[in-house]
Scaffold this motif. Structure first.
Motif, short mmCIF file in Angstrom:
data_model
loop_
_atom_site.label_atom_id
_atom_site.label_comp_id
_atom_site.label_asym_id
_atom_site.label_seq_id
_atom_site.Cartn_x
_atom_site.Cartn_y
_atom_site.Cartn_z
N LEU A 175 31.01 23.17 45.93
CA LEU A 175 29.68 24.31 46.41
C LEU A 175 31.21 26.08 46.57
CD1 LEU A 175 27.24 22.71 47.81
CD2 LEU A 175 27.03 23.30 45.10
N ARG A 176 32.16 25.26 47.77
CA ARG A 176 33.46 26.72 47.87
C ARG A 176 33.38 27.39 46.45
NH1 ARG A 176 37.89 24.42 51.80
NH2 ARG A 176 38.74 26.00 51.48
N VAL A 177 33.54 26.81 45.92
CA VAL A 177 34.22 27.53 44.57
C VAL A 177 33.17 29.08 44.61
CG1 VAL A 177 36.26 27.08 43.52
CG2 VAL A 177 34.12 26.08 43.12
N CYS A 233 44.89 35.47 42.29
CA CYS A 233 44.40 34.51 43.48
C CYS A 233 42.96 36.18 43.61
CB CYS A 233 45.12 34.41 44.77
SG CYS A 233 43.88 33.91 46.15
N PRO A 234 41.70 35.46 43.29
CA PRO A 234 40.95 36.66 43.52
C PRO A 234 40.85 36.95 45.82
CG PRO A 234 39.44 35.18 42.63
CD PRO A 234 41.33 34.01 43.11
N ALA A 235 41.52 36.20 46.33
CA ALA A 235 41.48 37.01 47.55
C ALA A 235 42.49 37.53 47.63
CB ALA A 235 41.50 35.86 48.75
N CYS A 236 44.07 37.14 46.80
CA CYS A 236 45.00 38.10 47.48
C CYS A 236 46.00 38.29 46.48
CB CYS A 236 45.78 36.25 48.89
SG CYS A 236 46.31 35.88 47.37
N LEU A 248 40.96 27.90 43.91
CA LEU A 248 40.58 28.52 42.48
C LEU A 248 39.69 27.77 41.43
CD1 LEU A 248 44.13 28.76 42.22
CD2 LEU A 248 42.44 31.06 42.37
N ALA A 249 40.18 26.25 42.18
CA ALA A 249 39.01 25.39 41.02
C ALA A 249 38.24 24.33 41.40
CB ALA A 249 39.56 25.04 39.82
N PHE A 295 46.03 25.28 39.00
CA PHE A 295 45.89 25.53 40.86
C PHE A 295 45.20 25.19 41.43
CE2 PHE A 295 50.22 27.49 41.25
CZ PHE A 295 50.70 27.07 40.72
N HIS A 296 44.21 24.08 42.11
CA HIS A 296 43.07 24.14 42.62
C HIS A 296 43.00 25.11 44.26
CE1 HIS A 296 41.86 19.39 40.97
NE2 HIS A 296 42.90 21.00 40.20
N PHE A 297 44.67 24.82 44.65
CA PHE A 297 44.35 26.31 45.56
C PHE A 297 45.38 27.39 45.25
CE2 PHE A 297 42.04 22.25 46.94
CZ PHE A 297 41.54 22.44 47.43
N CYS A 298 45.21 28.38 46.33
CA CYS A 298 46.12 29.54 46.02
C CYS A 298 47.28 28.73 46.41
CB CYS A 298 45.87 31.14 46.11
SG CYS A 298 46.92 32.07 46.63
#
Ligand SMILES: [Zn+2]
Ligand SMILES: [Zn+2]
Length: 176
Positions: A169-171, A114-117, A135-136, A125-128
């Motif tokens: 757009l969020r990614v 995960c780029p954030a944590c 993530l996607a 995975f779509h979300f961490c």
């Protein structure tokens, strides 16, 4: 914050490291040297030239491929949270490329971070799972993966621009 897309491109650019290309080339030359110059002196009846060309080149190519595969494994294993050292040793210890075959039979799915944590996340995975970082890009209706440039979901036809905070757009930007 690091751009996840540029990281993926850089890591995929060289799946076969330079050292393994050099070792493979050297191994090919050594094998050819042995079969063409050393071995004939020890043989009383040299086999026909056509057979020798086929035989010698096959062994050279096989040996080179073997080192290229080990190089590939050394790059591929970290993407799957597998030990590089363990698998390279297995490849060299096991005879006749059994280690390479075992690797492809047993290799784990691709994991990314995960780029954030920094948590390990599987490729689909779509979300961490730890911090909810996206993530996607995914459809706001059916939650399947979409490309960030899509206007409509290719699976359910949902208009992606109508999502409250469009996932696609969020990614691309900062976490909202
Ligand atoms: Zn995270
Ligand atoms: Zn959809």
């Amino acid at each position: 914050m690091r751009d996840p897309q540029s990281i993926a491109v850089n890591e995929d650019a060289r799946m076969i490291p330079v050292w393994s290309i050099l070792v493979a080339t050297a191994a090919f030359v050594l094998v050819e040297y042995y079969f063409w110059l050393i071995l004939p002196d020890q043989q009383h009846h040299a086999p026909p030239i056509g057979f020798r060309i086929y035989f010698n080149l096959s062994w050279g190519v096989l040996t080179a491929l073997y080192f290229l595969m080990v190089g590939y494994i050394s790059r591929d294993a970290p993407h799957r949270a597998m030990s590089v050292r363990f698998w390279v040793v297995i490849c060299f210890v096991m005879p006749a490329c059994i280690g390479v075959v075992l690797y492809f039979l047993l290799r784990a799915p691709i994991v990314s971070r995960c780029p954030a944590c920094g948590t390990h996340a599987l490729g689909d995975f779509h979300f961490c799972p730890q911090c909810d970082y996206q993530l996607a890009a995914s459809c706001g209706n059916c939650f399947r993966t979409v490309r960030s440039t899509d206007q409509f979901c290719t699976r359910c036809g949902h208009e992606l621009a109508r999502d409250h905070m469009p996932a696609r757009l969020r990614v691309l930007g900062e976490k909202g």
